[in-house]
Design a protein around this motif. Structure first.
Motif, PDB file in Angstrom:
ATOM      1  N   LYS A  39       0.825  -1.207   0.000  1.00 43.09           N
ATOM      2  CA  LYS A  39       0.000   0.000   0.000  1.00 43.09           C
ATOM      3  C   LYS A  39       0.862   1.260   0.000  1.00 43.09           C
ATOM      4  CE  LYS A  39      -4.026  -2.208   1.990  1.00 43.09           C
ATOM      5  NZ  LYS A  39      -4.943  -2.318   3.123  1.00 43.09           N
ATOM      6  N   ALA A  40       1.987   1.226   0.718  1.00 48.54           N
ATOM      7  CA  ALA A  40       2.910   2.367   0.705  1.00 48.54           C
ATOM      8  C   ALA A  40       3.468   2.571  -0.710  1.00 48.54           C
ATOM      9  CB  ALA A  40       4.045   2.144   1.698  1.00 48.54           C
ATOM     10  N   TYR A  41       3.805   1.480  -1.380  1.00 50.87           N
ATOM     11  CA  TYR A  41       4.290   1.559  -2.754  1.00 50.87           C
ATOM     12  C   TYR A  41       3.190   2.110  -3.674  1.00 50.87           C
ATOM     13  CZ  TYR A  41       5.360   0.043  -7.471  1.00 50.87           C
ATOM     14  OH  TYR A  41       5.541   0.014  -8.825  1.00 50.87           O
ATOM     15  N   LEU A  42       1.974   1.601  -3.538  1.00 52.98           N
ATOM     16  CA  LEU A  42       0.863   2.069  -4.379  1.00 52.98           C
ATOM     17  C   LEU A  42       0.656   3.569  -4.224  1.00 52.98           C
ATOM     18  CD1 LEU A  42      -1.721  -0.816  -3.932  1.00 52.98           C
ATOM     19  CD2 LEU A  42      -0.424  -0.253  -5.998  1.00 52.98           C
ATOM     20  N   LYS A  43       0.816   4.073  -3.017  1.00 54.05           N
ATOM     21  CA  LYS A  43       0.653   5.501  -2.778  1.00 54.05           C
ATOM     22  C   LYS A  43       1.669   6.301  -3.590  1.00 54.05           C
ATOM     23  CE  LYS A  43      -0.061   8.790   0.909  1.00 54.05           C
ATOM     24  NZ  LYS A  43      -0.214   9.001   2.338  1.00 54.05           N
ATOM     25  N   THR A  44       2.908   5.795  -3.708  1.00 54.36           N
ATOM     26  CA  THR A  44       3.931   6.508  -4.486  1.00 54.36           C
ATOM     27  C   THR A  44       3.598   6.522  -5.974  1.00 54.36           C
ATOM     28  OG1 THR A  44       5.403   4.609  -4.948  1.00 54.36           O
ATOM     29  CG2 THR A  44       5.726   5.782  -2.845  1.00 54.36           C
ATOM     30  N   LYS A  45       2.713   5.634  -6.389  1.00 58.72           N
ATOM     31  CA  LYS A  45       2.316   5.536  -7.799  1.00 58.72           C
ATOM     32  C   LYS A  45       0.960   6.166  -8.073  1.00 58.72           C
ATOM     33  CE  LYS A  45       5.877   3.339  -9.306  1.00 58.72           C
ATOM     34  NZ  LYS A  45       6.688   3.890 -10.389  1.00 58.72           N
ATOM     35  N   GLY A  46       0.414   6.886  -7.075  1.00 58.65           N
ATOM     36  CA  GLY A  46      -0.890   7.525  -7.256  1.00 58.65           C
ATOM     37  C   GLY A  46      -2.038   6.536  -7.263  1.00 58.65           C
ATOM     38  N   GLN A  47      -1.832   5.370  -6.664  1.00 62.96           N
ATOM     39  CA  GLN A  47      -2.851   4.328  -6.658  1.00 62.96           C
ATOM     40  C   GLN A  47      -3.327   4.003  -5.241  1.00 62.96           C
ATOM     41  OE1 GLN A  47      -4.202   3.109  -9.511  1.00 62.96           O
ATOM     42  NE2 GLN A  47      -2.866   4.573 -10.557  1.00 62.96           N
ATOM     43  N   ASP A  48      -3.166   4.970  -4.329  1.00 63.81           N
ATOM     44  CA  ASP A  48      -3.605   4.725  -2.962  1.00 63.81           C
ATOM     45  C   ASP A  48      -5.107   4.473  -2.934  1.00 63.81           C
ATOM     46  OD1 ASP A  48      -3.230   7.476  -3.758  1.00 63.81           O
ATOM     47  OD2 ASP A  48      -4.037   8.083  -1.823  1.00 63.81           O
ATOM     48  N   GLY A  49      -5.515   3.604  -2.017  1.00 62.75           N
ATOM     49  CA  GLY A  49      -6.926   3.250  -1.891  1.00 62.75           C
ATOM     50  C   GLY A  49      -7.320   2.022  -2.688  1.00 62.75           C
ATOM     51  N   GLN A  50      -6.445   1.552  -3.566  1.00 57.73           N
ATOM     52  CA  GLN A  50      -6.771   0.349  -4.333  1.00 57.73           C
ATOM     53  C   GLN A  50      -6.647  -0.877  -3.418  1.00 57.73           C
ATOM     54  OE1 GLN A  50      -8.186   2.260  -6.590  1.00 57.73           O
ATOM     55  NE2 GLN A  50      -7.798   0.596  -8.017  1.00 57.73           N
TER      56      GLN A  50
END
Length: 87
Positions: A39-50
């Motif tokens: 989830k921390a990685y997803l946040k760096t990619k603008g995909q937080d909340g997925q």
């Protein structure tokens, strides 16, 4: 050091699927921790909340630590290998 590889497929906000591996020390067995790394990685990619659960992320295998992973694992506890659609 042995590293656990967690094979991860997350549906992006645009409907495409990101494929990446989460690498963490083998002794980390708590999936909540592993999913937190994802989830921390997803946040760096603008995909937080997925969603990132056992449906999207599964233990795959164990490897020996490689030098290029070492710094990130020491700094943040994990390393990400981007496979597909991670931009």
């Amino acid at each position: 050091m042995k590293i656990a590889v967690w094979d991860t497929y997350v549906t992006k906000k645009d409907g495409s699927v990101m494929h990446f591996d989460i690498l963490a020390p083998e002794e980390i067995k708590d999936t909540t921790v592993i999913y937190g790394y994802g989830k921390a990685y997803l946040k760096t990619k603008g995909q937080d909340g997925q969603p990132l659960t056992s449906k999207e992320c599964r233990f795959c295998h164990v490897e020996t630590l490689r030098p290029n992973w070492d710094a990130d694992i020491k700094k943040q506890g994990y390393f990400i290998i981007e496979m597909e659609n991670c931009n």
